[in-house]
Design a protein around this motif. Structure first.
Motif, short mmCIF file in Angstrom:
data_model
loop_
_atom_site.label_atom_id
_atom_site.label_comp_id
_atom_site.label_asym_id
_atom_site.label_seq_id
_atom_site.Cartn_x
_atom_site.Cartn_y
_atom_site.Cartn_z
N ARG A 4 17.62 5.12 -7.49
CA ARG A 4 17.30 6.48 -7.97
C ARG A 4 16.39 6.18 -9.29
NH1 ARG A 4 23.09 8.11 -9.24
NH2 ARG A 4 23.48 6.13 -9.44
N PHE A 5 16.65 5.28 -9.98
CA PHE A 5 15.69 5.11 -11.31
C PHE A 5 14.60 4.26 -11.16
CE2 PHE A 5 20.41 5.11 -11.85
CZ PHE A 5 20.60 6.15 -12.99
N ASP A 6 13.46 4.78 -10.80
CA ASP A 6 12.21 4.24 -10.73
C ASP A 6 11.19 5.02 -11.20
OD1 ASP A 6 11.95 6.32 -8.86
OD2 ASP A 6 11.65 5.12 -6.93
N TYR A 7 10.06 4.42 -11.13
CA TYR A 7 8.67 4.78 -11.56
C TYR A 7 8.16 5.15 -10.42
CZ TYR A 7 4.88 5.56 -14.87
OH TYR A 7 4.16 6.25 -15.79
N PRO A 8 7.44 6.15 -10.37
CA PRO A 8 6.44 6.94 -9.12
C PRO A 8 5.50 5.81 -8.77
CG PRO A 8 6.86 8.76 -10.69
CD PRO A 8 7.38 7.52 -11.41
N SER A 9 5.31 5.48 -7.70
CA SER A 9 4.08 4.76 -7.22
C SER A 9 3.03 5.65 -7.14
CB SER A 9 4.31 4.38 -5.82
OG SER A 9 5.22 3.25 -5.87
N THR A 10 1.88 5.04 -7.45
CA THR A 10 0.46 5.84 -7.66
C THR A 10 -0.53 5.37 -6.80
OG1 THR A 10 -0.03 4.78 -9.68
CG2 THR A 10 0.98 6.61 -10.03
N ARG A 11 -1.56 6.16 -6.66
CA ARG A 11 -2.77 5.83 -6.04
C ARG A 11 -3.80 5.43 -7.49
NH1 ARG A 11 -1.89 9.80 -2.04
NH2 ARG A 11 -1.78 8.33 -0.30
N ASN A 12 -4.63 4.72 -7.36
CA ASN A 12 -5.26 4.55 -8.67
C ASN A 12 -6.98 4.60 -8.15
OD1 ASN A 12 -7.10 3.05 -10.39
ND2 ASN A 12 -5.16 2.29 -11.42
N PHE A 13 -7.64 5.38 -8.90
CA PHE A 13 -9.21 5.63 -8.46
C PHE A 13 -9.67 5.16 -9.78
CE2 PHE A 13 -6.57 8.75 -6.33
CZ PHE A 13 -6.90 8.80 -5.02
N MET A 14 -11.09 4.39 -9.55
CA MET A 14 -11.64 3.72 -10.71
C MET A 14 -13.10 3.88 -10.70
SD MET A 14 -11.11 -0.21 -11.74
CE MET A 14 -9.77 -0.20 -12.29
N VAL A 15 -13.89 4.17 -11.57
CA VAL A 15 -15.15 3.79 -11.54
C VAL A 15 -15.54 2.81 -12.62
CG1 VAL A 15 -15.71 5.89 -12.87
CG2 VAL A 15 -17.62 5.32 -11.68
N GLY A 16 -16.58 1.88 -12.21
CA GLY A 16 -16.72 1.01 -13.24
C GLY A 16 -18.16 0.50 -13.12
N PHE A 17 -18.61 -0.42 -14.21
CA PHE A 17 -20.00 -0.96 -14.09
C PHE A 17 -19.92 -2.20 -14.72
CE2 PHE A 17 -21.65 -0.27 -18.40
CZ PHE A 17 -20.92 0.76 -18.77
N VAL A 57 2.73 -11.19 -3.79
CA VAL A 57 2.62 -10.46 -5.23
C VAL A 57 2.90 -9.17 -4.93
CG1 VAL A 57 1.12 -9.70 -6.87
CG2 VAL A 57 0.73 -12.23 -5.91
N VAL A 58 4.03 -8.69 -5.53
CA VAL A 58 4.55 -7.22 -5.24
C VAL A 58 4.75 -6.49 -6.49
CG1 VAL A 58 6.92 -6.13 -4.46
CG2 VAL A 58 5.88 -7.87 -3.09
N ARG A 59 4.32 -5.26 -6.65
CA ARG A 59 4.72 -4.44 -7.56
C ARG A 59 5.94 -3.69 -7.47
NH1 ARG A 59 0.30 -1.30 -11.32
NH2 ARG A 59 1.58 -1.57 -13.29
N PRO A 60 7.15 -3.94 -8.13
CA PRO A 60 8.15 -3.24 -7.76
C PRO A 60 8.35 -2.03 -8.21
CG PRO A 60 8.84 -5.49 -8.97
CD PRO A 60 7.29 -5.19 -8.92
N ASN A 61 7.59 -1.76 -9.59
CA ASN A 61 7.79 -0.59 -10.32
C ASN A 61 6.71 0.41 -10.35
OD1 ASN A 61 10.60 -1.10 -11.23
ND2 ASN A 61 9.92 -2.80 -12.56
N GLY A 62 6.29 0.65 -9.18
CA GLY A 62 5.29 1.68 -8.92
C GLY A 62 4.10 1.65 -10.14
N GLY A 63 3.64 2.74 -10.50
CA GLY A 63 2.63 2.81 -11.32
C GLY A 63 2.89 2.54 -12.86
N ASP A 64 4.08 2.19 -13.17
CA ASP A 64 4.67 1.80 -14.80
C ASP A 64 3.48 0.82 -15.20
OD1 ASP A 64 5.54 1.54 -17.03
OD2 ASP A 64 7.58 0.93 -16.42
N PRO A 65 2.85 1.54 -16.39
CA PRO A 65 1.81 0.48 -17.10
C PRO A 65 2.60 -0.54 -17.69
CG PRO A 65 1.62 2.55 -18.00
CD PRO A 65 2.70 2.81 -16.65
N ASN A 66 3.86 -0.62 -17.91
CA ASN A 66 4.36 -1.43 -18.76
C ASN A 66 5.21 -2.49 -18.00
OD1 ASN A 66 4.09 -0.23 -21.66
ND2 ASN A 66 4.80 1.37 -20.54
#
Lengths: 514, 1023
Positions: free
Chosen positions: B1006-1019, B192-201
């Motif tokens: 060249r055309f891509d969406y930056p990859s991100t780190r995601n930090f979450m707090v939840g309950f 399971v690969v996320r090819p488009n970085g942090g794009d929410p769409n």
């Protein structure tokens, strides 16, 4: 009541909807051969034969093969643009291979056209009550098919001849000899000259009428020596005369009138391929007329009030541009010098020379490394107001001036390569228009040599797609020229049968030398 | 009122052979209604005719009420939701949130079965007791756990195919959008690969056991609650109870033409009978760039200009002259990115009475992407309802759902422009408008992101109605009908002041696009199972019907008097009257019909055999090949159940082997095999342009699906009191009749290519997974799951007697400069080969030296041309690894998930243009100043990098709040999750995780969406 009954009910339940019908509706497309019923539908079947003709003007196809491989135009690599895996360098240096996509595109143009003629002819033959209108369209399609085969004869020589649609499954044709293809075209087009519509007006505009057929016949005979080894100068002259003596064509007063955006009024254009930027916008279709984009600079749209900038590709070969007499009005088919917007502002480079004023130079640095501002640009057609990435000017395939020059050439060749007064008069008709104020520029029997005639054809017909054909006939196609210091081998007079085609059909044999 | 005969005649009535086309939706609804009605009628009939068979009504005798509490054997905490079933009568109940239950059984000698997901089931003799307290043992490999296998389920111990089963406990935490992320890194063989970085769409790319096709689909079939062809996007991750993955052909063959890429069986949560339970979960998260592309800052840009101006190198002087100093200092990355804030709220209510249970859930997601203006909002509502009748013999199942997703994607070109944009340029003009410089492909990236509106709203509705009837204990019949509708409406607007509009001299461009898809499903299954002393038999038979309709419409217009109305008033533009507006519509239909059967038999729980067959027809294929048969057979031997094994502490040692045939429907266009006429441009006819019509493709009435034959052998083992277990699988999957576009001779064909079934492809691989619980204490618990798999693929042939193809070049690096293919697939070689010049060095001026050698002709001809290209890498990894470990200490827990891929190469395309000073005056990467390369861009092995990586993908720290004293809260937990946290790799680009699927894997363009780190707090809170 018991198990059995329950079981029975269950089987009914489960088996209730056991439908096995896989015939779904086809909504978006029209299926099958039964479509053609009304006259309009029947006519629409002929449409693809003409729409595929629009591909004739593609630089990555027939037009490119006939122009970008010659001594009048080229696409140098400019900065980081237009290397395109070297194809335009190979085109210019005559080093193309059997795998060039553009050569395959030309093949596909020809045979898409042939198939698009074969198929409606087959459909029409199935129609029970064949009307005169259908017979007329059928004759026209046969003539059009011979035009496609003429292009094949000229570019590839030994090509498969397929003149029917209902071929057996998995049929893979073999090459016919160039002579056989020549005979086929000659026979079909000769037949056409007696049955095709002979009116020249809006009802036959953009269609293969009788005079288009005569002009094609003239072209065929003019090149007969190349195609078959047998010269046919008298037949060429006769075909030219059929056009000239019809009285239906004359030279336009203004050379550029033939290339206007609305050029359907030209008295000189014999056969054109109509384009329209509104009525026939053809995204992804068989062809769009885009030569303006191929030649103009990225910012030149401001000069011509076009909605899109150019792609800054092809330009004149420096020696060719310099060969024009400076008073020749036909030199205005090219632009050089400092460029301005239509409102008079200076235009600037925006690529490797970003910031410098945009001055189109005549000279170019090299085939492999030119700059964005180099080379004279081809503006023979009127580009003003072009939009939708395409021109609406109709592309001229056959023109009266060409017929006059062809007849002159045939006369001279018949006369052992020397001019006759008749030939001089014919050439001077064309030349007089190019030098309205300089009667001294007209030819005489002594100045009109075959070389002078070839040069005249280059100036008159620049960019109209006949240069390669002319050079081959004059045996000069592979001669050295700018950026091609060494003559190329003669086998380059024909293009190779594209490797893709030979992969698809192993029965095709390759042209010699490839 | 009704009798059986009338029912029979209704069969004819409903036999909707004539149900065609346009009314299918309506008809589908009628079918749904009628099928339920019919089911009811039959039952009314059964009851109304005074049916009093003792099978249906159990005699009441000596009823006893039993009470008790169920707790976790390790933690001692009460276990809610444990199912308690009386073995003989199948009547049951479940524990409440305090682990308490009450059940009335038929007598003092009754036997109770206690079961709960993730625990070993227990069978308890009542033996006259009225209070039974029980502890359940948690198991990493609960052998009695139920695994869904498609049209049925079996106990894990009884599996004969290669099936992975993921329950809620196994899922990744902190998943908020696509449920497939729940099982990322968890299943050997599933990437399971996320090819488009942090794009929410943008979503995830799923691939099971490698690429099994060249031109066909590679997407596994997703079956949601029994409906094939579902979409995971419609489900909130927290509504999922389990995901079962049918990996091998013997398991997937029951899904016939769609089984080739494996099957993901998703089961959603259902309500529990009893008091209403409310669960609420909430999470908040933000993202940061994983890596930044280091480009020249404005100051460095200026100093380079100054320095090179004085250089004695003429190209440097020229470059310096073209580099313009606009006087500003802009960090374009800072300008196009933001610190996004996103949140996700989930609420579920479940409960029910004696005969009814329900679960209702709401989910809301508001996500901001790191690039300006990229965002997404989702609303999801679903209702699951079960109604029992006829003494629990009949169960109606109703599922209703609606999700509404609002996408706001952005143009990835912004990232490219951001790299190359001159850092001395300002972002805005003094008047606040975006600063632009005319030029080719030279848009201000902030303008790209902020000036254009791109909105897409997708609404998905689904209605599933099902009924299962236990006719006898052995015989069960079920029907399932479903209607799924997807409506999409998109709008795009480029305002008059945006750069492309200004360049074109037009005043705003608006586009509107919509489509509606519907899937109508009807399935029925009969199941018969019997245990005769040591022989267990289970047979199913069934029928499946699915009809797919797609309808689309799109229009555009240009030149508006105002930018205010955007795409909401298309008629206002002038292009329509000028003849330059565009408009089109489309409609397609396809249908799948299948009959299937499966038989499973086991003897003493030692020897297992299962065989299935599916006969399926697809409307998409040629008239001569519409129907196909997909058989499968598998067997297993549970050695641990043999008497001679009793001396060993081995809970399971099972050998499996299977063979199965599956198909790949492949083509999107359902009308490919037909002779079709379509628009062929307009031609000039007597003063007017009229439409030309011609055939748009070559027909092929023989076209059929690709067929995959898969062999699988596996070993499952479990030792040390069920605390250490694992699985090994080896497979070979041969795909035959590959769908490929072949060059055909033209003439006689009208088009130069035709779809044909020619060629074959082999994938093989080996998969290991290990699950361990090294420490199981009351206070401290450590669990460890590891999987690794090796995959290999090879294109065996692309030819037959008539069609020959050695290989094809494909892919495109892109202009300027590099107009060459990137990949090549070729017979005898694996898919995914990267193909380019072989870099041998640089000359003294930084010019390229490529290998001048044509390996095919064994020549070196003194010039570099296409023949010199060779395989310079492969974008598909060989080795895949996933590791999860969870430590629990008291109320604290820590989970770490790592993923790795090895053996693949990536084209680092950004370096081609931006790690090269010849691209100045456009900005370049800092590394370009090393000046090693100074030449026109070209594509070679120089830019192909090894991309092995290990990602620390998910770290979650959780704390279970001590809520025992708060009466109205049953449980509460808070947690912190970080995803995509660290990458260990030698790859020099931003993120080595790029697409690994299809024919052009491993392209980091060249055309891509930056990859991100995601930090979450939840309950999470349960009431």
């Amino acid at each position: 009541m018991t198990m059995k009954k329950l079981l029975f009910i269950s089987i009914i339940l489960a088996g209730l909807f056991s439908c096995t019908d896989l015939d779904v509706e086809v909504y978006h497309d029209i299926v099958g051969e039964t479509y053609f019923k009304t006259e309009r539908q029947v006519l629409s079947a002929a449409g693809p034969a003409y729409t595929s003709l629009k591909g004739i003007v593609k630089p990555e196809g027939v037009w490119g093969l006939n122009v970008l491989t010659t001594d009048i135009m080229l696409i140098p690599t400019r900065g980081s643009h237009w290397y395109n895996a070297g194809i335009y360098q190979r085109f210019h240096k005559h080093e193309w291979t059997t795998e060039e996509g553009d050569i395959n595109a030309a093949w596909n143009f020809i045979y898409t056209g042939v198939s698009n003629c074969n198929r409606p002819i087959y459909i029409y033959l199935q129609v029970e009550e064949i009307t005169p209108a259908l017979i007329s369209v059928m004759n026209e399609l046969k003539a059009l098919r011979s035009f496609y085969y003429f292009v094949a004869l000229d570019l590839f020589g030994n090509v498969p001849l397929v003149d029917r649609y209902d071929v057996p499954e998995e049929y893979a044709p073999v090459n016919s000899s160039r002579q056989e293809v020549f005979n086929f075209v000659e026979e079909e087009i000769s037949e056409g000259t007696s049955v095709l519509n002979n009116s020249v007006d809006m009802t036959t505009y953009g269609r293969f009428h009788r005079y288009a057929a005569f002009t094609l016949l003239a072209k065929l005979y003019l090149n007969a020596e190349v195609f078959t080894g047998q010269a046919m100068w008298d037949e060429c002259i006769e075909a030219c005369d059929s056009v000239i003596n019809s009285g239906k064509f004359s030279l336009a007063d203004d050379y550029f009138e033939n290339f206007l955006a609305e050029n359907e009024g030209s008295p000189e254009n014999i056969f054109v391929v109509p384009y329209d930027d509104v009525e026939a916008v053809d995204w992804g279709g068989p062809g769009m007329f885009q030569l303006h984009l191929w030649t103009l600079h990225f910012t030149s749209n401001l000069t011509y009030d076009m909605t899109e900038g150019g792609w800054n590709g092809m330009c004149a070969m420096p020696s060719f541009y310099k060969s024009y007499d400076t008073t020749d009005i036909r030199r205005n088919a090219w632009i050089t010098g400092l460029q301005f917007s239509s409102s008079g502002d200076t235009l600037y480079c925006n690529q490797e020379k970003r910031g410098e004023p945009l001055i189109f130079t005549v000279d170019i640095t090299s085939l492999e490394g030119s700059f964005e501002d180099e080379g004279a640009r081809w503006v023979k057609y009127d580009y003003t107001g072009a939009r939708n990435m395409q021109l609406k000017n109709d592309f001229v395939v056959f023109r009266y001036a060409d017929v006059l020059l062809m007849k002159a050439e045939a006369l001279m060749r018949k006369n052992g390569g020397s001019a006759t007064q008749e030939a001089v008069d014919l050439v001077n008709q064309v030349r007089a228009r190019a030098f309205p104020d300089f009667p001294d520029k007209l030819h005489t029997i002594s100045t009109l040599t075959l070389d002078a005639l070839l040069a005249e054809r280059a100036w008159e017909l620049s960019g109209e797609g006949w240069r390669r054909n002319d050079l081959v006939r004059f045996d000069k196609y592979n001669d050295p020229c700018d950026f091609r210091p060494i003559a190329a081998d003669d086998h380059y007079n024909l293009f190779p049968i594209p490797q893709d085609q030979r992969n698809a059909n192993p029965n095709l044999t390759q042209n010699p030398g490839y | 009122m009704f009798n059986l005969k009338q029912n029979l005649s209704m069969k004819k009535l409903l036999f909707f052979k004539n149900a065609r086309g346009s009314n299918n939706l309506k008809k589908a609804l009628i079918i749904i209604k009628l099928s339920i009605l019919l089911l009811s009628i039959n039952l009314i009939y059964i009851t109304a005719t005074g049916y009093t068979h003792s099978d249906l009504l159990t005699e009441v005798k000596q009823e006893v009420e039993i009470k008790g509490t169920v707790t976790d054997a390790n933690t001692g905490e009460p276990l809610p939701g444990v199912n308690i079933l009386e073995k003989a009568t199948q009547s049951g109940t479940s524990t409440d949130q305090d682990g308490n239950y009450t059940i009335t059984v038929s007598g003092p000698d009754a036997v109770l079965i206690f079961s709960s997901v993730g625990y070993l089931s227990e069978e308890v003799d009542v033996a006259g007791r009225t209070t039974i307290n029980l502890t359940l043992v948690e198991s990493i490999e609960a052998l009695d756990e139920i695994v869904v296998i498609g049209y049925g389920s079996v106990k894990k111990r009884e599996l004969t195919g290669s099936v992975a089963s993921m329950k809620e406990d196994d899922f990744n935490q902190g998943v908020f959008s696509d449920p497939v992320q729940l099982i990322q890194g968890k299943v050997a063989g599933l990437s399971v690969v996320r090819p488009n970085g942090g794009d929410p769409n943008s979503g995830f790319e799923i691939l099971l056991r490698g690429s099994s096709s060249v031109k066909g689909s590679l997407q596994p079939l997703i079956v949601v609650d029994g409906i094939p062809g579902g979409s995971l996007e419609a489900i909130a991750p927290e509504d999922i109870e389990s995901i079962d993955i049918l990996k091998d052909g013997s398991a997937a063959a029951i899904y016939g033409t769609r089984g080739t890429n494996g099957v993901l069986l998703v089961t959603t949560k259902k309500g529990q009978r009893g008091k209403m339970q409310v669960e609420f979960s909430s999470r908040f998260f933000t993202e940061r760039l994983l890596n930044k592309i280091e480009v020249l800052s404005a100051d460095v840009y200026r100093s380079v200009k100054e320095e090179w101006d004085q250089s004695d190198n003429i190209s440097k002087v020229n470059k310096a002259a073209s580099m313009e100093d606009y006087g500003y200092n802009t960090d374009w990355f800072d300008e196009i990115t933001r610190e996004p804030f996103s949140h996700n709220q989930h609420l579920s209510l479940s409960g029910g009475s004696e005969n009814t249970s329900y679960r209702l859930s709401f989910d809301y997601l508001s996500q901001e992407g790191i690039l300006l203006n990229s965002s997404r909002k989702d609303y999801k509502v679903s209702l699951n309802m079960q109604q029992l009748a006829l003494n629990d013999r009949l169960m109606f199942n109703t599922q209703l759902g609606m999700t509404n997703s609002n996408y706001h994607p952005v143009d990835y070109n912004a990232v490219r422009q951001c790299i190359k944009r001159n850092p001395t340029q300002p972002v805005y003009n003094p008047d606040g408008s975006v600063f632009e410089v005319p030029g080719w492909q030279n848009d201000n990236p902030v303008g790209i992101l902020t000036e254009r509106s791109d909105d897409k709203k997708i609404t998905r509705y689904f209605v599933n109605l099902g009924a299962d009837l236990n006719i006898t204990e052995a015989l069960k019949v079920g029907v399932l009908t479903g209607l799924h509708i997807i409506d999409s409406l998109g709008g795009y607007y480029q305002p008059s002041y945006s750069f492309p509009q200004e360049t074109a001299g037009t005043y705003g461009r608006a586009e509107r696009e919509m489509y509606a898809k519907s899937v109508t499903t009807f399935e029925s299954v009969i199941e018969w199972k019997k245990q005769l002393s040591h022989h267990n038999i289970n047979i199913i038979g069934g029928y499946s019907y699915q009809d797919f309709i797609y309808e689309g419409f799109e229009a555009s217009n240009t030149n508006f008097v105002t930018d205010e109305v955007k795409y909401n008033y298309l008629g206002l533009g002038t292009y329509l009257t000028e003849g330059s507006a565009t408009m089109d519509s489309d409609k397609k239909q396809s249908r799948l019909i299948a009959f299937f059967a499966r038989g499973a038999y086991n003897f003493r729980g030692r020897y297992f055999i299962s065989a299935s067959v599916r006969r399926e027809g697809s409307s998409k294929f040629g008239a001569n090949n519409k129907w196909g048969t997909f058989p499968a057979v598998s067997a297993a031997w549970d050695i641990s159940n043999e008497d001679f094994m009793s001396a060993f502490d081995i809970q399971m040692l099972k050998l499996r082997a299977g063979y199965g045939v599956t198909g790949n429907e492949g083509l999107d266009d359902p009308y490919v095999p037909l002779i079709r006429y379509g628009y062929e441009g307009r031609f000039y006819y007597e003063g007017n342009y009229i439409q030309g019509f011609g055939p748009i493709s070559n027909p092929n009435p023989d076209l059929k699906w690709e067929t995959k034959h898969e062999y699988n052998i596996g070993l499952d083992w479990l030792i040390l009191n069920s605390r250490l277990g694992g699985t090994v699988d080896y497979y070979i999957r041969d795909t035959k009749d590959l769908l490929e576009l072949y060059d055909v001779p033209k003439p006689p064909n009208l088009h130069d290519q035709t779809w044909q079934n020619v060629g074959s492809l082999r994938n093989s691989g080996i998969e290991f997974s290990i699950n361990a619980e090294p420490v199981v204490r009351e206070k401290f618990n450590w669990r460890f799951d590891f999987n690794i798999d090796y995959r290999k693929n090879k294109l065996l042939s692309l030819s037959n007697d008539y069609f020959t193809l050695e290989g094809r070049n494909l892919g495109d690096i892109g202009p300027p400069g590099v107009e060459a293919w990137t990949h090549r697939y070729e017979v005898g070689k694996p898919l995914g080969n990267i193909h380019g010049y072989v870099f041998e060095g640089l000359d003294s001026t930084g010019g390229w030296i490529f290998r001048d050698y044509d390996p095919v002709n064994d020549t070196s001809d003194g010039r570099i041309n296409v023949a010199d290209r060779d395989v310079v890498g492969n974008g598909i990894p060989d080795l895949y690894m996933g590791l999860s470990t969870t430590l629990r200490y008291g109320n604290l827990d820590l989970t770490i998930m790592c993923r790795g891929m090895f053996g693949q190469q990536i084209i680092n395309a950004k370096r081609i243009w931006y790690d090269n000073p010849s691209f100045l005056p456009d900005n370049v990467m800092k590394t370009a100043l090393d000046e090693d390369v100074w030449d026109e861009p070209d594509f070679s092995s120089y830019y192909v990098e090894d991309a092995d990586f290990v990602k620390v993908d998910n770290i979650t720290i959780g704390y279970k709040l001590p809520v025992k004293n708060i009466g109205w809260i049953t449980a509460a937990r808070i947690y912190l999750t970080g995803t995509n946290l660290f990458v260990i790799t030698g790859y020099t680009g931003v993120d080595p995780e790029v697409s690994i699927r299809g024919l052009e894997p491993g392209n980091d363009n060249r055309f891509d969406y930056p990859s991100t780190r995601n930090f979450m707090v939840g309950f999470n809170v349960k009431f």
